[in-house]
Design a protein around this motif. Sequence first.
Motif, PDB file in Angstrom:
ATOM      1  N   LEU A   1     -29.987 -20.057 -17.040  1.00 52.50           N
ATOM      2  CA  LEU A   1     -31.167 -19.739 -16.236  1.00 52.50           C
ATOM      3  C   LEU A   1     -31.234 -20.725 -15.077  1.00 52.50           C
ATOM      4  CD1 LEU A   1     -33.508 -19.119 -19.235  1.00 52.50           C
ATOM      5  CD2 LEU A   1     -33.263 -17.476 -17.385  1.00 52.50           C
ATOM      6  N   HIS A   2     -31.024 -20.227 -13.874  1.00 54.54           N
ATOM      7  CA  HIS A   2     -31.047 -21.029 -12.641  1.00 54.54           C
ATOM      8  C   HIS A   2     -32.350 -20.694 -11.915  1.00 54.54           C
ATOM      9  CE1 HIS A   2     -28.617 -22.373  -8.831  1.00 54.54           C
ATOM     10  NE2 HIS A   2     -29.874 -22.794  -8.780  1.00 54.54           N
ATOM     11  N   ILE A   3     -33.337 -21.595 -12.026  1.00 51.01           N
ATOM     12  CA  ILE A   3     -34.698 -21.249 -11.614  1.00 51.01           C
ATOM     13  C   ILE A   3     -34.980 -21.623 -10.156  1.00 51.01           C
ATOM     14  CG2 ILE A   3     -35.803 -21.099 -13.851  1.00 51.01           C
ATOM     15  CD1 ILE A   3     -36.515 -24.050 -13.675  1.00 51.01           C
ATOM     16  N   GLY A   4     -34.304 -20.938  -9.248  1.00 56.24           N
ATOM     17  CA  GLY A   4     -34.625 -21.030  -7.836  1.00 56.24           C
ATOM     18  C   GLY A   4     -33.844 -22.056  -7.060  1.00 56.24           C
ATOM     19  N   ASP A   5     -33.889 -21.898  -5.725  1.00 59.67           N
ATOM     20  CA  ASP A   5     -33.060 -22.664  -4.797  1.00 59.67           C
ATOM     21  C   ASP A   5     -31.619 -22.585  -5.269  1.00 59.67           C
ATOM     22  OD1 ASP A   5     -35.348 -23.104  -3.427  1.00 59.67           O
ATOM     23  OD2 ASP A   5     -35.237 -25.281  -3.448  1.00 59.67           O
ATOM     24  N   ILE A   6     -31.057 -21.402  -5.070  1.00 60.97           N
ATOM     25  CA  ILE A   6     -29.784 -21.042  -5.678  1.00 60.97           C
ATOM     26  C   ILE A   6     -28.622 -21.678  -4.935  1.00 60.97           C
ATOM     27  CG2 ILE A   6     -28.300 -19.098  -6.301  1.00 60.97           C
ATOM     28  CD1 ILE A   6     -30.907 -17.404  -6.469  1.00 60.97           C
ATOM     29  N   CYS A   7     -28.441 -21.340  -3.652  1.00 60.72           N
ATOM     30  CA  CYS A   7     -27.285 -21.896  -2.937  1.00 60.72           C
ATOM     31  C   CYS A   7     -27.662 -22.592  -1.638  1.00 60.72           C
ATOM     32  CB  CYS A   7     -26.242 -20.819  -2.671  1.00 60.72           C
ATOM     33  SG  CYS A   7     -26.690 -19.614  -1.405  1.00 60.72           S
ATOM     34  N   TYR A   8     -28.936 -22.570  -1.254  1.00 55.29           N
ATOM     35  CA  TYR A   8     -29.372 -23.220  -0.010  1.00 55.29           C
ATOM     36  C   TYR A   8     -28.598 -22.701   1.199  1.00 55.29           C
ATOM     37  CZ  TYR A   8     -31.840 -26.635  -2.919  1.00 55.29           C
ATOM     38  OH  TYR A   8     -32.671 -27.240  -3.823  1.00 55.29           O
ATOM     39  N   ALA A   9     -28.329 -21.405   1.236  1.00 54.25           N
ATOM     40  CA  ALA A   9     -27.685 -20.847   2.425  1.00 54.25           C
ATOM     41  C   ALA A   9     -28.594 -21.022   3.641  1.00 54.25           C
ATOM     42  CB  ALA A   9     -27.364 -19.376   2.213  1.00 54.25           C
ATOM     43  N   ASN A  10     -29.890 -20.893   3.449  1.00 53.58           N
ATOM     44  CA  ASN A  10     -30.868 -21.104   4.521  1.00 53.58           C
ATOM     45  C   ASN A  10     -30.548 -20.280   5.767  1.00 53.58           C
ATOM     46  OD1 ASN A  10     -31.693 -22.991   2.668  1.00 53.58           O
ATOM     47  ND2 ASN A  10     -31.781 -24.705   4.095  1.00 53.58           N
ATOM     48  N   GLY A  11     -30.083 -19.057   5.550  1.00 56.33           N
ATOM     49  CA  GLY A  11     -29.807 -18.173   6.672  1.00 56.33           C
ATOM     50  C   GLY A  11     -28.364 -18.159   7.136  1.00 56.33           C
ATOM     51  N   TYR A  12     -27.500 -18.967   6.530  1.00 58.26           N
ATOM     52  CA  TYR A  12     -26.072 -18.947   6.845  1.00 58.26           C
ATOM     53  C   TYR A  12     -25.391 -18.131   5.749  1.00 58.26           C
ATOM     54  CZ  TYR A  12     -27.107 -22.293  10.473  1.00 58.26           C
ATOM     55  OH  TYR A  12     -27.622 -22.888  11.604  1.00 58.26           O
ATOM     56  N   ILE A  13     -25.231 -16.851   6.019  1.00 60.61           N
ATOM     57  CA  ILE A  13     -24.930 -15.865   4.984  1.00 60.61           C
ATOM     58  C   ILE A  13     -23.592 -16.120   4.296  1.00 60.61           C
ATOM     59  CG2 ILE A  13     -24.849 -13.391   4.496  1.00 60.61           C
ATOM     60  CD1 ILE A  13     -27.518 -14.441   5.672  1.00 60.61           C
ATOM     61  N   SER A  14     -22.642 -16.724   5.015  1.00 58.65           N
ATOM     62  CA  SER A  14     -21.325 -16.984   4.415  1.00 58.65           C
ATOM     63  C   SER A  14     -21.422 -17.823   3.152  1.00 58.65           C
ATOM     64  CB  SER A  14     -20.429 -17.704   5.427  1.00 58.65           C
ATOM     65  OG  SER A  14     -20.966 -18.983   5.763  1.00 58.65           O
ATOM     66  N   GLN A  15     -22.491 -18.614   3.026  1.00 52.92           N
ATOM     67  CA  GLN A  15     -22.594 -19.531   1.891  1.00 52.92           C
ATOM     68  C   GLN A  15     -22.862 -18.820   0.568  1.00 52.92           C
ATOM     69  OE1 GLN A  15     -21.847 -23.004   2.825  1.00 52.92           O
ATOM     70  NE2 GLN A  15     -21.192 -21.454   4.304  1.00 52.92           N
ATOM     71  N   TRP A  16     -23.334 -17.590   0.611  1.00 49.15           N
ATOM     72  CA  TRP A  16     -23.523 -16.834  -0.634  1.00 49.15           C
ATOM     73  C   TRP A  16     -22.180 -16.511  -1.288  1.00 49.15           C
ATOM     74  CZ3 TRP A  16     -27.873 -16.195  -3.344  1.00 49.15           C
ATOM     75  CH2 TRP A  16     -29.077 -16.487  -2.700  1.00 49.15           C
ATOM     76  N   ASP A  17     -21.182 -16.155  -0.483  1.00 52.12           N
ATOM     77  CA  ASP A  17     -19.832 -15.983  -1.035  1.00 52.12           C
ATOM     78  C   ASP A  17     -19.333 -17.291  -1.631  1.00 52.12           C
ATOM     79  OD1 ASP A  17     -19.228 -13.262  -0.439  1.00 52.12           O
ATOM     80  OD2 ASP A  17     -18.943 -13.787   1.660  1.00 52.12           O
ATOM     81  N   GLN A  18     -19.554 -18.387  -0.913  1.00 49.10           N
ATOM     82  CA  GLN A  18     -19.098 -19.681  -1.397  1.00 49.10           C
ATOM     83  C   GLN A  18     -19.726 -20.014  -2.748  1.00 49.10           C
ATOM     84  OE1 GLN A  18     -16.909 -21.694   0.303  1.00 49.10           O
ATOM     85  NE2 GLN A  18     -16.708 -20.367   2.083  1.00 49.10           N
ATOM     86  N   PHE A  19     -21.007 -19.713  -2.885  1.00 50.38           N
ATOM     87  CA  PHE A  19     -21.688 -20.036  -4.144  1.00 50.38           C
ATOM     88  C   PHE A  19     -21.211 -19.148  -5.290  1.00 50.38           C
ATOM     89  CE2 PHE A  19     -25.108 -19.457  -7.239  1.00 50.38           C
ATOM     90  CZ  PHE A  19     -25.312 -20.772  -7.621  1.00 50.38           C
ATOM     91  N   THR A  20     -21.112 -17.841  -5.058  1.00 53.34           N
ATOM     92  CA  THR A  20     -20.680 -16.952  -6.146  1.00 53.34           C
ATOM     93  C   THR A  20     -19.250 -17.268  -6.568  1.00 53.34           C
ATOM     94  OG1 THR A  20     -20.127 -15.236  -4.508  1.00 53.34           O
ATOM     95  CG2 THR A  20     -22.285 -15.097  -5.579  1.00 53.34           C
ATOM     96  N   ALA A  21     -18.436 -17.758  -5.633  1.00 54.82           N
ATOM     97  CA  ALA A  21     -17.086 -18.197  -6.019  1.00 54.82           C
ATOM     98  C   ALA A  21     -17.156 -19.457  -6.873  1.00 54.82           C
ATOM     99  CB  ALA A  21     -16.244 -18.457  -4.765  1.00 54.82           C
TER     100      ALA A  21
END
Length: 613
Positions: free
Chosen positions: A332-352
């Motif tokens: 259970l990861h309760i918020g502030d997941i990857c801190y992309a803060n609008g830099y969408i590429s970071q979601w791929d980085q986090f899921t990897a």
Amino acid sequence: MMKANALILLITVSNLLRLGVVRSGGEQPLERIAIHRATIAIDESAYIKASPEVLGLKGQNNGWVTLEYTHPNPSNDDWIGVFSPAKFSSAVCEPESGTEEAPLLCTAPIKFQYANYSSVDYSATGNGFQKLQLINQREDFSFALFSGGLSNPKLITVSNTITFANPKAPVYPRLAQGRIWNEMTVTWTSGYGIDEAQPFVEWGPSGGDQTRSPAGTLTISRNSMCGSPARTVGWRDPGFIHTSFLKDLWPNLMYTYKLGHRLFNGSYVWSRSYSFKASPYPGQDSLQQIVIFGDMGKAEADGSNEFRNFQPGSLNTTYQLIKDLNNIDLVLHIGDICYANGYISQWDQFTAQIEPIASRVPYMVGSGNHERDFPGTGSFYENKDSGGECGVLAETMFYVPAENTANYWYSTDYGMFHFCIADTEHDWRPGTPQYKFIEHCLSTVDRQKQPWLIFLAHRVLGYSSAEFYSEEGSFEEPMGRESLQELWQKYKVDIAFYGHVHSYERTCPVYQNSCLQNASNHYSGPFTATTHVVVGGGGASLADYAPFKARWSHFRDQDFGFVKLTAYNHTNLLFQYKKSSNGNVYDYFTITRDYPDILACSFDSCQRTTLAT
């Protein structure tokens, strides 16, 4: 006059908290790059050479690239940006809000590193060498050398192009609990839209017959974003997000699965094979182990993207969970997941980064300020912490069993656990839809089957002695526990967890600011009050405590870490706080409680009775 000034100061601090201006870290390193101010200053005698030119020849979704580069006028401010798509300088730019003309470069890099990072004599010789790790993100890559530092970048030269052998391949599966106990969902990312291929999951009992379940497909456009940088320099096409529902699972059975896309020419594209264990039957008496934390973010194994020690603990937390994965059933990861803060590429980085975990056990997430908050979008806090994402990326990249993902509150069960996950970026006060959800979630649990009742939220709705809360004078999110403490007490919530504060803190069993029982390493007998735990040290920069310790605060640790709950049976629960640096236990307690103990009345937990009733 002094009293008036003090009152103004108190009101100002309170308003800053309300707006999210006073916050516990969370700056995105890519925000430091003023890419919209970049200019072209090509130097024909400078170059970057990247190799190998093709990655993933054996199906890998990541790989290392070696860079060799030279600059005739080097400086310690020179830096290298990794761009994808490779032709970043040919993109059509839109003017940013408040500017008269479009920027020359409108795409932020997906990562960056200073040119002298691994070449200490770079500023003297102009020659550099380093290795960077890339992940498959559906497009090709190039590397650009800039002078002028991050605030005044000047493009000097661009490398050759690097690509993955199959850039559109299905990648980074993340499991999640479905709406019912015997359903598992699988979400993944690919470059295949519905006009190119049909997505599905091939799955079945380990060693048994396999079946195929279709997947739905979603994607996100720039117009779905609520503001800058997500709509401007931070925008990057997130690809296609697919979710499949694996139903009618046998309790505790091991399953294997792989992701598939059937192309319309009849050929197939496959991921590698993965496995998971199905959830236990609700109330099943067996060993069940849950990991909880918040505010982890992402970091780079190659050392890139670091700025002011932004998220140094992220990889350590990830590595510790991978190391102990055979002893984890649910995260259970309760918020502030990857801190992309609008830099969408970071979601791929986090899921990897979390793929080794999320592909094996359900990875359930909550909504935090860095996922949801943006002015004028209906979030409870009128700040810009999401960088214009306004919840869209989190709601699409991860499945949760919410009735409406725009309202990111939901419940989920695992064996003897019942979890109520709140969304602190929406109003939770009495009379709101979320308050009704919380009361329904707490009141409908069958404690004979699921004795361990857990409440979770991102912002601290309970107790925290973090410096920024103590300065406000509330030691909580304003209007937090005042709205909910009677519910926690009435329905005997065992433990309430929070993130947002980047550290660890455990209270005594507390109600209305008073310890109803002394803090201990072992609790037995009837419920007295809820223990509140801040576990926001998942990886982002650490927060400070108040210089004094509140009477309800039992254990504090300003370090990165996570909590592990182990239910041995219906009467015994073990709580452990572990540090991410070494995985060792630094705080713990046990609860021993029989079912009659749950039924027993504690202070303010039973309805009033009279002779008439």
